[in-house]
Motif scaffolding. Structure first.
Motif, PDB file in Angstrom:
ATOM      1  N   GLU A 143     -36.320  33.077   3.850  1.00  0.00           N
ATOM      2  CA  GLU A 143     -35.697  32.535   2.629  1.00  0.00           C
ATOM      3  C   GLU A 143     -34.496  31.666   2.972  1.00  0.00           C
ATOM      4  N   PHE A 144     -33.704  32.114   3.948  1.00  0.00           N
ATOM      5  CA  PHE A 144     -32.533  31.339   4.377  1.00  0.00           C
ATOM      6  C   PHE A 144     -32.954  29.952   4.872  1.00  0.00           C
ATOM      7  N   LEU A 145     -34.015  29.902   5.685  1.00  0.00           N
ATOM      8  CA  LEU A 145     -34.466  28.632   6.261  1.00  0.00           C
ATOM      9  C   LEU A 145     -35.060  27.685   5.216  1.00  0.00           C
ATOM     10  N   HIS A 146     -35.319  28.219   4.018  1.00  0.00           N
ATOM     11  CA  HIS A 146     -35.845  27.383   2.934  1.00  0.00           C
ATOM     12  C   HIS A 146     -34.889  27.322   1.738  1.00  0.00           C
ATOM     13  N   SER A 147     -33.633  27.711   1.971  1.00  0.00           N
ATOM     14  CA  SER A 147     -32.658  27.723   0.868  1.00  0.00           C
ATOM     15  C   SER A 147     -31.700  26.543   1.004  1.00  0.00           C
ATOM     16  N   PRO A 148     -31.246  26.020  -0.137  1.00  0.00           N
ATOM     17  CA  PRO A 148     -30.246  24.943  -0.065  1.00  0.00           C
ATOM     18  C   PRO A 148     -28.921  25.489   0.453  1.00  0.00           C
ATOM     19  N   LEU A 149     -28.374  24.863   1.466  1.00  0.00           N
ATOM     20  CA  LEU A 149     -27.086  25.304   2.015  1.00  0.00           C
ATOM     21  C   LEU A 149     -25.937  24.570   1.323  1.00  0.00           C
ATOM     22  N   TRP A 150     -26.270  23.496   0.630  1.00  0.00           N
ATOM     23  CA  TRP A 150     -25.264  22.707  -0.092  1.00  0.00           C
ATOM     24  C   TRP A 150     -25.941  22.112  -1.322  1.00  0.00           C
ATOM     25  N   GLU A 151     -25.162  21.463  -2.143  1.00  0.00           N
ATOM     26  CA  GLU A 151     -25.703  20.883  -3.378  1.00  0.00           C
ATOM     27  C   GLU A 151     -26.742  19.809  -3.060  1.00  0.00           C
ATOM     28  N   THR A 152     -27.711  19.688  -3.949  1.00  0.00           N
ATOM     29  CA  THR A 152     -28.704  18.620  -3.809  1.00  0.00           C
ATOM     30  C   THR A 152     -27.981  17.274  -3.868  1.00  0.00           C
ATOM     31  N   PRO A 153     -28.237  16.398  -2.892  1.00  0.00           N
ATOM     32  CA  PRO A 153     -27.524  15.119  -2.904  1.00  0.00           C
ATOM     33  C   PRO A 153     -27.947  14.209  -4.050  1.00  0.00           C
ATOM     34  N   THR A 154     -27.107  13.244  -4.328  1.00  0.00           N
ATOM     35  CA  THR A 154     -27.481  12.214  -5.310  1.00  0.00           C
ATOM     36  C   THR A 154     -28.367  11.184  -4.612  1.00  0.00           C
ATOM     37  N   VAL A 155     -29.184  10.504  -5.388  1.00  0.00           N
ATOM     38  CA  VAL A 155     -30.025   9.430  -4.835  1.00  0.00           C
ATOM     39  C   VAL A 155     -29.142   8.377  -4.173  1.00  0.00           C
ATOM     40  N   GLU A 156     -28.009   8.088  -4.803  1.00  0.00           N
ATOM     41  CA  GLU A 156     -27.111   7.039  -4.293  1.00  0.00           C
ATOM     42  C   GLU A 156     -26.567   7.410  -2.907  1.00  0.00           C
ATOM     43  N   ASP A 157     -26.136   8.673  -2.755  1.00  0.00           N
ATOM     44  CA  ASP A 157     -25.605   9.118  -1.460  1.00  0.00           C
ATOM     45  C   ASP A 157     -26.699   9.117  -0.395  1.00  0.00           C
ATOM     46  N   TYR A 158     -27.877   9.587  -0.768  1.00  0.00           N
ATOM     47  CA  TYR A 158     -29.007   9.606   0.161  1.00  0.00           C
ATOM     48  C   TYR A 158     -29.329   8.185   0.642  1.00  0.00           C
ATOM     49  N   THR A 159     -29.397   7.257  -0.307  1.00  0.00           N
ATOM     50  CA  THR A 159     -29.747   5.869   0.010  1.00  0.00           C
ATOM     51  C   THR A 159     -28.690   5.226   0.900  1.00  0.00           C
ATOM     52  N   GLU A 160     -27.423   5.531   0.621  1.00  0.00           N
ATOM     53  CA  GLU A 160     -26.336   4.967   1.430  1.00  0.00           C
ATOM     54  C   GLU A 160     -26.391   5.520   2.865  1.00  0.00           C
ATOM     55  N   LEU A 161     -26.676   6.798   2.993  1.00  0.00           N
ATOM     56  CA  LEU A 161     -26.811   7.399   4.330  1.00  0.00           C
ATOM     57  C   LEU A 161     -28.003   6.805   5.084  1.00  0.00           C
ATOM     58  N   MET A 162     -29.098   6.577   4.366  1.00  0.00           N
ATOM     59  CA  MET A 162     -30.304   6.003   4.971  1.00  0.00           C
ATOM     60  C   MET A 162     -30.003   4.696   5.697  1.00  0.00           C
ATOM     61  N   ALA A 163     -29.108   3.921   5.105  1.00  0.00           N
ATOM     62  CA  ALA A 163     -28.797   2.599   5.662  1.00  0.00           C
ATOM     63  C   ALA A 163     -28.142   2.704   7.036  1.00  0.00           C
ATOM     64  N   GLU A 164     -27.475   3.837   7.301  1.00  0.00           N
ATOM     65  CA  GLU A 164     -26.810   3.999   8.602  1.00  0.00           C
ATOM     66  C   GLU A 164     -27.565   4.935   9.541  1.00  0.00           C
ATOM     67  N   SER A 165     -28.074   6.031   9.015  1.00  0.00           N
ATOM     68  CA  SER A 165     -28.779   7.005   9.858  1.00  0.00           C
ATOM     69  C   SER A 165     -29.905   7.650   9.054  1.00  0.00           C
ATOM     70  N   GLU A 166     -31.131   7.273   9.364  1.00  0.00           N
ATOM     71  CA  GLU A 166     -32.272   7.866   8.654  1.00  0.00           C
ATOM     72  C   GLU A 166     -32.374   9.358   8.957  1.00  0.00           C
ATOM     73  N   TYR A 167     -31.947   9.752  10.140  1.00  0.00           N
ATOM     74  CA  TYR A 167     -31.922  11.178  10.503  1.00  0.00           C
ATOM     75  C   TYR A 167     -30.954  11.927   9.582  1.00  0.00           C
ATOM     76  N   ALA A 168     -29.762  11.347   9.353  1.00  0.00           N
ATOM     77  CA  ALA A 168     -28.759  11.979   8.485  1.00  0.00           C
ATOM     78  C   ALA A 168     -29.303  12.150   7.074  1.00  0.00           C
ATOM     79  N   ALA A 169     -29.941  11.110   6.550  1.00  0.00           N
ATOM     80  CA  ALA A 169     -30.471  11.170   5.187  1.00  0.00           C
ATOM     81  C   ALA A 169     -31.572  12.226   5.090  1.00  0.00           C
TER      82      ALA A 169
END
Length: 299
Positions: A143-169
């Motif tokens: 359950e731990f390995l499938h549980s959110p450890l932090w809040e679900t990100p916003t699409v905007e934050d995800y997209t901004e991270l994608m531009a620098e590190s696809e691994y991070a996103a």
């Protein structure tokens, strides 16, 4: 006891992974139809891989505690300067279990803005979450390995991270979801037990392969060959109910060749101790790209 618990944890990981990655069932069904195997249990799982973020209380130092507790042995380190990643592999306590590969994003090497975006989510974690786990309880670990450890990100934050590190996103959204599992090719039946032949079988059945660095990634000693499918695209739910199609997980394939000193052994006597062990940074570097837009946009 540890082996039984580990089996429960791995079964939980693979169950959810198979639900989330339709290519798994597709490949298994194609292998059964071709007469390569008769059921999923016949497949030898070479290794499973996790992605982590190098921030306080998380990363390799946290996640590895789970597997070290079950008798895994920490082995060679790897560094990926271009992708800003570190990684280790872990040898299993017994041959029936897969190797583990854990990578970690070196967050401090990202831009100030990318670091800010990551910490916006991970700063909520103020103690190592593995320390609070009962590692003898397979259900709790699963359950731990499938549980959110932090809040679900916003699409905007995800997209901004994608531009620098696809691994991070990928990791800010997917967390510890299994990044991939790996089918051992060398122990399959004759005609399918080398990666070139197996890849042809996959292509014939309509599966898309990651071609970064070539469809087959080969170690410098020529003894470890790896390939992978391109990650499944999944509709993901982000904060505020927004949806976006993003890269999920994929399937990897590995052929470990017999070491020169055992070349004279008959096939019936060969086991994994006679084959190339460990990993190769050059291969892994290109396998990471199975979730990258350069590959998924071809699907």
């Amino acid at each position: 006891m540890a082996h039984k618990t580990l089996k429960g944890v791995l079964n939980g990981l693979l169950t959810r992974y198979k639900e989330r990655v339709p290519d798994v069932a597709g490949i298994i069904n194609a292998m059964i139809a071709e007469g390569i195997i008769s059921n999923f249990e016949e497949i030898e799982n070479d290794h499973v891989a996790f992605r982590t973020l190098g921030v306080p209380y998380l990363g390799i130092a946290s996640l590895e505690k789970v597997f070290l507790a079950y008798g895994y042995e920490k082995k060679s380190p790897y560094h990926f300067s271009e992708k800003k990643l570190d990684a280790y592999w872990y040898a299993p306590p017994s041959p029936e279990f897969p190797r583990i590969f854990i990578s970690e994003l070196i967050v401090t090497q990202l831009s100030a803005r990318a670091q800010e975006l990551i910490h916006k989510y991970t700063d909520a974690i103020t103690a190592d979450p593995v320390d609070a786990l009962d590692l003898n309880d397979a259900t709790a670990v699963d359950e731990f390995l499938h549980s959110p450890l932090w809040e679900t990100p916003t699409v905007e934050d995800y997209t901004e991270l994608m531009a620098e590190s696809e691994y991070a996103a990928w990791t800010i959204y997917n967390r510890y979801y299994l990044n991939h599992f790996t089918i051992s090719i060398h122990n399959l039946k004759e005609g399918y037990n080398n990666l070139e032949a197996f890849d042809q079988f996959l292509l014939k059945n309509g599966f898309k392969l990651n071609d970064a660095g070539g469809e087959i990634k080969t170690s410098s000693d020529g003894a470890l060959l790896q390939s992978s499918t391109v990650a499944e695209l999944v509709e993901a739910s982000f904060a505020a109910g927004k949806k976006k199609v993003i890269a999920g997980s994929y399937v990897e394939f590995a052929e470990r060749k017999v070491l020169p000193e055992f070349a004279g052994l008959p096939a019936s006597e060969l086991n994994n101790t006679h084959r190339r062990e460990g990993f190769e940074a050059g291969n892994a570097d290109k396998i990471f790209e199975s979730t990258f837009l350069s590959q998924t946009s071809k699907k």
